[in-house]
Design an enzyme around this catalytic site. Structure first.
Site, PDB file in Angstrom:
ATOM      1  N   ASP A   1       0.799  -1.508   0.007  1.00 26.96           N
ATOM      2  CA  ASP A   1       0.094   0.048  -0.041  1.00 26.96           C
ATOM      3  C   ASP A   1       0.961   1.259  -0.078  1.00 26.96           C
ATOM      4  O   ASP A   1       0.525   2.233   0.953  1.00 26.96           O
ATOM      5  CB  ASP A   1      -1.156  -0.061   1.134  1.00 26.96           C
ATOM      6  CG  ASP A   1      -1.841  -1.268   1.243  1.00 26.96           C
ATOM      7  OD1 ASP A   1      -1.923  -1.977   0.454  1.00 26.96           O
ATOM      8  OD2 ASP A   1      -2.091  -1.314   2.451  1.00 26.96           O
TER       9      ASP A   1
ATOM     10  N   LYS B   1     -13.014  -7.411   9.355  1.00 25.25           N
ATOM     11  CA  LYS B   1     -13.973  -7.032  10.089  1.00 25.25           C
ATOM     12  C   LYS B   1     -14.022  -5.672   9.825  1.00 25.25           C
ATOM     13  O   LYS B   1     -13.115  -4.891   9.316  1.00 25.25           O
ATOM     14  CB  LYS B   1     -13.520  -7.212  11.739  1.00 25.25           C
ATOM     15  CG  LYS B   1     -13.509  -8.624  12.143  1.00 25.25           C
ATOM     16  CD  LYS B   1     -14.802  -9.365  12.041  1.00 25.25           C
ATOM     17  CE  LYS B   1     -14.391 -10.982  12.754  1.00 25.25           C
ATOM     18  NZ  LYS B   1     -15.857 -11.729  12.478  1.00 25.25           N
TER      19      LYS B   1
ATOM     20  N   GLU C   1     -11.897  -2.076  -2.810  1.00 22.48           N
ATOM     21  CA  GLU C   1     -11.208  -1.339  -1.905  1.00 22.48           C
ATOM     22  C   GLU C   1     -10.111  -0.096  -2.472  1.00 22.48           C
ATOM     23  O   GLU C   1      -9.938  -0.102  -3.671  1.00 22.48           O
ATOM     24  CB  GLU C   1     -10.578  -2.252  -0.925  1.00 22.48           C
ATOM     25  CG  GLU C   1      -9.398  -2.961  -1.436  1.00 22.48           C
ATOM     26  CD  GLU C   1      -9.080  -4.098  -0.345  1.00 22.48           C
ATOM     27  OE1 GLU C   1      -9.525  -4.150   0.769  1.00 22.48           O
ATOM     28  OE2 GLU C   1      -7.814  -4.512  -0.640  1.00 22.48           O
TER      29      GLU C   1
ATOM     30  N   HIS D   1      -3.837  -1.726  -5.126  1.00 22.13           N
ATOM     31  CA  HIS D   1      -3.532  -0.600  -4.053  1.00 22.13           C
ATOM     32  C   HIS D   1      -3.022   0.563  -4.662  1.00 22.13           C
ATOM     33  O   HIS D   1      -1.773   0.956  -4.326  1.00 22.13           O
ATOM     34  CB  HIS D   1      -3.146  -1.069  -2.794  1.00 22.13           C
ATOM     35  CG  HIS D   1      -3.675  -0.008  -1.669  1.00 22.13           C
ATOM     36  ND1 HIS D   1      -4.629  -0.609  -0.904  1.00 22.13           N
ATOM     37  CD2 HIS D   1      -3.456   1.091  -1.431  1.00 22.13           C
ATOM     38  CE1 HIS D   1      -4.745   0.453   0.007  1.00 22.13           C
ATOM     39  NE2 HIS D   1      -4.207   1.648  -0.354  1.00 22.13           N
TER      40      HIS D   1
END
Length: 324
Positions: A27, A105, A210, A281
């Protein structure tokens, strides 16, 4: 936009691109201060590297020496890496957004820290942690507060895009201080992939999307996202997709005019199985009259370790990005 420097870099010749691929990073985001380049990555306390030539990198001390008190208060069981930093310079300060989360989560928070300088040797070098900006809570929220990206619009208004899995990518307006949300709060949905509605809010499911990054070119805002799965080494199948809109808040559509809120997205870069098991990413920069994409790939020749990738972006006749 004139007051913000977004990850300013110099031009990368082909040999430099090849050598930067050897840097192990997850990232990654970059920025330049004076003659020094800085790289921030997911890691314990946020990993930080410096370089004078973007080839030879020196490991600096992490941004945070330990886990912040506010993190332990909000996420008492947090023990892992600080995820997906985003670095920008605005009105005399460097802003570092970051994520803390329980893996898999939506027990997650986005925090922000500021610094007057990125030079560790400077007497002014000190990260001020402003704490929690956004939080997602299982069984309350159907979104995940990770992977932040700051964007300053043409009116000098700050926005933060973020999100992962669940019901997708979000956009929220920030206050002018860039460390709090604007009031009244403005939230928008930018992209999503179909998710099993029967799953409890605490589970991500297979709606893998994402790492949003917004980039303006011409009349379009481009929304880059990563889809499918990271963090599985050679079994990863991460890839970068893109959609565009004439409005910052969307709707974003792909080359086939499929809305990104309905799972749309056109491929930008992916693994080739020979060199990279997967790629994702990403972030995108304009400098020296050229555009570049920066991301990490899982090295197929080195047991799937995440490595830094920098490639030139070109644009086709219809205005869609192509990887050099």
């Amino acid at each position: 936009m004139k007051n913000i420097i977004r990850f300013v870099l110099m031009a990368f010749p082909a040999i430099v691109m090849a050598q930067t691929n050897r840097i192990q990073a997850h990232d990654p985001v970059m920025i330049k201060q004076d003659s020094m380049y800085y790289l921030f990555c997911t890691g314990m306390g946020i990993s930080m590297w410096s370089s004078v030539n973007r080839v030879d990198w020196k490991k600096e001390q992490p941004v945070f020496a330990g886990i912040s008190n506010w993190v332990l208060q909000e996420l008492p069981t947090f023990k892992g890496h600080t995820w997906a930093p985003d670095i920008s310079y605005y009105n005399g300060l460097y802003y570092l957004y970051y994520s803390v989360s329980a893996f898999g989560k939506n027990t997650s928070c986005i925090g922000v820290a500021t610094n007057k300088t990125l030079h560790p040797s400077s007497r002014d070098y000190h990260w001020q942690d402003h704490g929690k900006l956004i939080q997602s809570v299982p069984n309350r929220d159907d979104w995940n507060a990770i992977d932040p990206n700051l964007f300053i619009d043409e009116n000098n208004t700050p926005w933060l895009t973020f999100g992962s899995f669940w019901n997708g990518i979000k956009l929220v307006k920030l206050d002018s201080d860039l460390v709090s949300l604007a009031k009244p709060e403005e939230w928008y949905n930018l992209a999503s992939r179909k998710r099993d509605a029967t799953l409890p809010d605490s589970l991500p499911g297979n709606s893998a999307i994402e790492a949003p990054f917004l980039f303006k070119k011409g009349k379009y805002y481009y929304l880059f996202v990563s889809t499918d799965f990271c963090c599985r080494g050679l079994k990863s199948n991460y890839k970068v997709m893109v959609g565009r809109s004439e409005k910052l808040a969307g709707p974003y559509v792909d080359k086939q005019h499929i809305p990104m809120m309905q799972g749309g997205g056109s491929l930008v870069i992916a693994g080739d199985s020979t060199n990279w098991a997967a790629v994702g990413h990403n972030s995108v920069y304009s400098f020296d009259g050229k555009d570049y994409i920066v991301c990490h790939g899982y090295d197929a020749k080195d047991n799937g370790k995440p490595k830094l990738i920098i490639r030139e972006l070109r644009w086709d006749s219809a205005g869609w990005p192509l990887v050099e």
